[in-house]
Scaffold this motif. Structure first.
Motif, short mmCIF file in Angstrom:
data_model
loop_
_atom_site.label_atom_id
_atom_site.label_comp_id
_atom_site.label_asym_id
_atom_site.label_seq_id
_atom_site.Cartn_x
_atom_site.Cartn_y
_atom_site.Cartn_z
N ASP A 113 0.88 -1.16 0.00
CA ASP A 113 0.00 0.00 0.00
C ASP A 113 0.92 1.22 0.00
O ASP A 113 2.06 1.14 0.47
N ARG A 114 0.45 2.36 -0.51
CA ARG A 114 1.29 3.56 -0.57
C ARG A 114 1.21 4.37 0.71
O ARG A 114 2.17 4.46 1.47
N GLU A 118 9.15 6.99 -6.13
CA GLU A 118 10.21 6.23 -6.78
C GLU A 118 11.55 6.95 -6.70
O GLU A 118 12.60 6.32 -6.58
N GLY A 119 11.53 8.28 -6.76
CA GLY A 119 12.77 9.04 -6.62
C GLY A 119 13.40 8.85 -5.25
O GLY A 119 14.62 8.87 -5.11
N LEU A 120 12.57 8.65 -4.25
CA LEU A 120 13.07 8.47 -2.87
C LEU A 120 13.33 7.01 -2.52
O LEU A 120 14.24 6.72 -1.74
N LEU A 121 12.52 6.08 -3.06
CA LEU A 121 12.61 4.67 -2.66
C LEU A 121 13.08 3.75 -3.77
O LEU A 121 13.27 2.56 -3.53
N GLY A 122 13.26 4.26 -4.97
CA GLY A 122 13.65 3.43 -6.09
C GLY A 122 12.45 2.96 -6.88
O GLY A 122 11.30 3.15 -6.46
N PRO A 123 12.69 2.33 -8.02
CA PRO A 123 11.60 1.96 -8.92
C PRO A 123 10.78 0.77 -8.42
O PRO A 123 11.30 -0.13 -7.78
N GLY A 156 12.44 3.27 7.57
CA GLY A 156 12.77 1.91 7.14
C GLY A 156 12.22 1.52 5.78
O GLY A 156 12.52 0.42 5.30
N ALA A 157 11.42 2.37 5.15
CA ALA A 157 10.81 2.01 3.87
C ALA A 157 11.87 1.75 2.80
O ALA A 157 11.80 0.75 2.07
N GLY A 158 12.84 2.63 2.70
CA GLY A 158 13.88 2.45 1.68
C GLY A 158 14.65 1.16 1.88
O GLY A 158 14.89 0.42 0.92
N GLU A 159 15.00 0.88 3.11
CA GLU A 159 15.76 -0.33 3.41
C GLU A 159 14.94 -1.60 3.16
O GLU A 159 15.45 -2.59 2.65
#
Length: 179
Positions: free
Chosen positions: A4-5, A69-74, A27-30
């Motif tokens: 979910d976003r 996506e810019g912050l967390l990747g594609p 922790g979202a990016g990791e």
């Protein structure tokens, strides 16, 4: 794995159409990077009723997604429902449409997919699609949603680790409310 976003990957800003207001949750990016490093496809399934309500445009929803996506990747897929609760569509969570569409675009079987979200509608959509769910409760999560969740985790990284520990299954039978 599907996320979910709002309230799961990023701070929930109701009807946000401004990419500058996007803030990843801790922790979202990791958590997402861990899945990518293991070669696990990731996607987003998100209700965006603000479009139906005239509070934001589809273009704004896409712009916010690009910022995420810019912050967390594609992400391999974005499945977004622009309808309101009264529209009766088959895509709006808790219906299974978003989960099924995302799985189809990722080439993943729903029965081998995990949906991570912060409210009962996320878990219901997973269940209706034949996927598994992990609830990460937030202050907006209702106590009944927590009690009904097949499994819960205190944060996103814990939810991903829990999902990774689940055995693969295709035709599992629910026992004690969990698959």
């Amino acid at each position: 794995m599907l996320f979910d976003r709002d309230g799961t990957l990023i701070v929930d800003v109701p009807y946000n159409g401004d990419p500058e207001r996007v803030v990843p949750l801790p922790g979202a990016g990791e958590a997402v990077a861990l899945l990518r490093s293991l070669g696990i496809p990731v996607g987003v399934v998100s209700n965006q009723s603000g479009v139906a309500r005239g509070l934001l445009t589809k273009r704004q929803v896409v712009a916010v997604g690009r910022r995420v996506e810019g912050l967390l990747g594609p992400f391999g897929v974005w499945a977004v429902c622009p309808h309101g609760p009264e529209d009766g569509c088959g895509c709006r969570k808790p219906a299974p449409g978003l989960v099924l569409a995302a799985c189809a675009r990722l080439g993943a079987r729903p029965s081998r997919t995990v949906v991570i979200g912060d409210i009962g509608a996320d878990m219901a959509a997973a269940r209706a699609a034949g996927a598994r769910g992990v609830l990460v409760p937030t202050p907006v999560t209702l106590p009944g949603e927590v009690a009904a969740a097949p499994r819960t985790a205190p944060d996103l990284m814990s939810a991903v680790r829990l999902a990774l520990a689940l055995p693969p299954w295709d035709h599992a039978v629910e026992r004690d409310g969990a698959r």
